[in-house]
Design a protein around this motif. Sequence first.
Motif, PDB file in Angstrom:
ATOM      1  N   ILE A  37       1.015  -0.963   0.350  1.00  0.00           N
ATOM      2  CA  ILE A  37      -0.043   0.148  -0.172  1.00  0.00           C
ATOM      3  C   ILE A  37       0.514   1.328   0.407  1.00  0.00           C
ATOM      4  N   PRO A  38       1.801   1.177   1.244  1.00  0.00           N
ATOM      5  CA  PRO A  38       2.459   2.645   0.735  1.00  0.00           C
ATOM      6  C   PRO A  38       3.913   3.105  -0.659  1.00  0.00           C
ATOM      7  N   THR A  39       4.092   1.292  -1.050  1.00  0.00           N
ATOM      8  CA  THR A  39       4.410   0.798  -2.047  1.00  0.00           C
ATOM      9  C   THR A  39       4.162   1.830  -3.184  1.00  0.00           C
ATOM     10  N   ALA A  40       3.057   1.395  -3.410  1.00  0.00           N
ATOM     11  CA  ALA A  40       2.107   2.028  -4.558  1.00  0.00           C
ATOM     12  C   ALA A  40       1.942   3.221  -3.942  1.00  0.00           C
ATOM     13  N   LEU A  41       1.257   3.838  -3.086  1.00  0.00           N
ATOM     14  CA  LEU A  41       0.802   5.541  -3.239  1.00  0.00           C
ATOM     15  C   LEU A  41       2.456   6.574  -3.216  1.00  0.00           C
ATOM     16  N   GLY A  42       3.823   5.711  -2.738  1.00  0.00           N
ATOM     17  CA  GLY A  42       4.550   6.514  -3.318  1.00  0.00           C
ATOM     18  C   GLY A  42       4.869   6.404  -4.856  1.00  0.00           C
ATOM     19  N   LEU A  43       4.758   5.466  -5.200  1.00  0.00           N
ATOM     20  CA  LEU A  43       4.488   5.280  -6.920  1.00  0.00           C
ATOM     21  C   LEU A  43       3.703   5.725  -7.883  1.00  0.00           C
ATOM     22  N   TYR A  44       1.982   6.576  -6.525  1.00  0.00           N
ATOM     23  CA  TYR A  44       1.303   7.194  -7.385  1.00  0.00           C
ATOM     24  C   TYR A  44       1.553   8.583  -6.761  1.00  0.00           C
ATOM     25  N   LEU A  49       4.001  13.849  -9.285  1.00  0.00           N
ATOM     26  CA  LEU A  49       5.525  14.640  -9.545  1.00  0.00           C
ATOM     27  C   LEU A  49       5.740  14.882 -10.485  1.00  0.00           C
ATOM     28  N   ARG A  50       5.557  14.226 -11.212  1.00  0.00           N
ATOM     29  CA  ARG A  50       6.043  14.071 -13.444  1.00  0.00           C
ATOM     30  C   ARG A  50       4.711  14.594 -14.044  1.00  0.00           C
ATOM     31  N   LEU A  51       3.273  14.460 -13.161  1.00  0.00           N
ATOM     32  CA  LEU A  51       2.356  15.175 -13.819  1.00  0.00           C
ATOM     33  C   LEU A  51       2.288  16.309 -13.573  1.00  0.00           C
ATOM     34  N   SER A  59       2.340  14.765  -4.342  1.00  0.00           N
ATOM     35  CA  SER A  59       3.207  14.194  -4.262  1.00  0.00           C
ATOM     36  C   SER A  59       4.941  14.783  -2.890  1.00  0.00           C
ATOM     37  N   TRP A  60       4.661  16.166  -2.173  1.00  0.00           N
ATOM     38  CA  TRP A  60       5.074  16.289  -1.159  1.00  0.00           C
ATOM     39  C   TRP A  60       5.161  14.745  -0.146  1.00  0.00           C
ATOM     40  N   ILE A  61       3.761  14.330  -0.037  1.00  0.00           N
ATOM     41  CA  ILE A  61       3.121  13.259   1.327  1.00  0.00           C
ATOM     42  C   ILE A  61       3.224  12.302   0.655  1.00  0.00           C
ATOM     43  N   LEU A  62       3.084  11.417  -0.725  1.00  0.00           N
ATOM     44  CA  LEU A  62       3.110  10.173  -1.263  1.00  0.00           C
ATOM     45  C   LEU A  62       4.324   9.837  -1.244  1.00  0.00           C
ATOM     46  N   LEU A  63       5.246  10.543  -1.603  1.00  0.00           N
ATOM     47  CA  LEU A  63       6.510  10.512  -2.862  1.00  0.00           C
ATOM     48  C   LEU A  63       7.521   9.799  -1.533  1.00  0.00           C
ATOM     49  N   PRO A  64       7.478  10.241  -0.036  1.00  0.00           N
ATOM     50  CA  PRO A  64       8.932   9.920   0.345  1.00  0.00           C
ATOM     51  C   PRO A  64       7.637   8.590   1.346  1.00  0.00           C
TER      52      PRO A  64
END
Length: 148
Positions: A37-44, A49-51, A59-64
């Motif tokens: 779950i956190p892996t998928a959220l980080g990939l999202y 961030l790319r989009l 993306s600040w919250i999800l990427l870390p």
Amino acid sequence: MKSKTVAAWLAFLGGPLGLHCFYLRGFGSTLGWLLPIPTALGLYGIERLRLYGVDDGWSWILLPLLGFTIAGCALTAIVYGLMTREKWNARYNAGASVDAPAGRTNWLTIGAVVLALFFGSTILMASIAFSFQRFFEHQIEEGRKISQ
């Protein structure tokens, strides 16, 4: 018999997908099912961030999340690799003798520990730096809005 070397490599390479949990505890492992779950959220977060660019707040919250999950799995690989043979066999090979060869440390185990230490610490520091940089940039931006 659960091999310490295999568990360390699975925690390092497939840890964010919970592969080491499934290897050690079977498909009933709750942590194994929760780790993706956190892996998928980080990939999202990477996709956002790319989009939308670096100004996207989500993306600040999800990427870390991805970075901390990878770093945590690398730490798990280090713990598995450095566990003594007696403790490993007592915990994961309950029916075996304390000096069974499955809990033995070899060069492949040490390789997993070294790579997990290198990549885990690098990803952890990058995640912390990204988080703090975006947080302080946001604080400065909000301060400028208030001062105007």
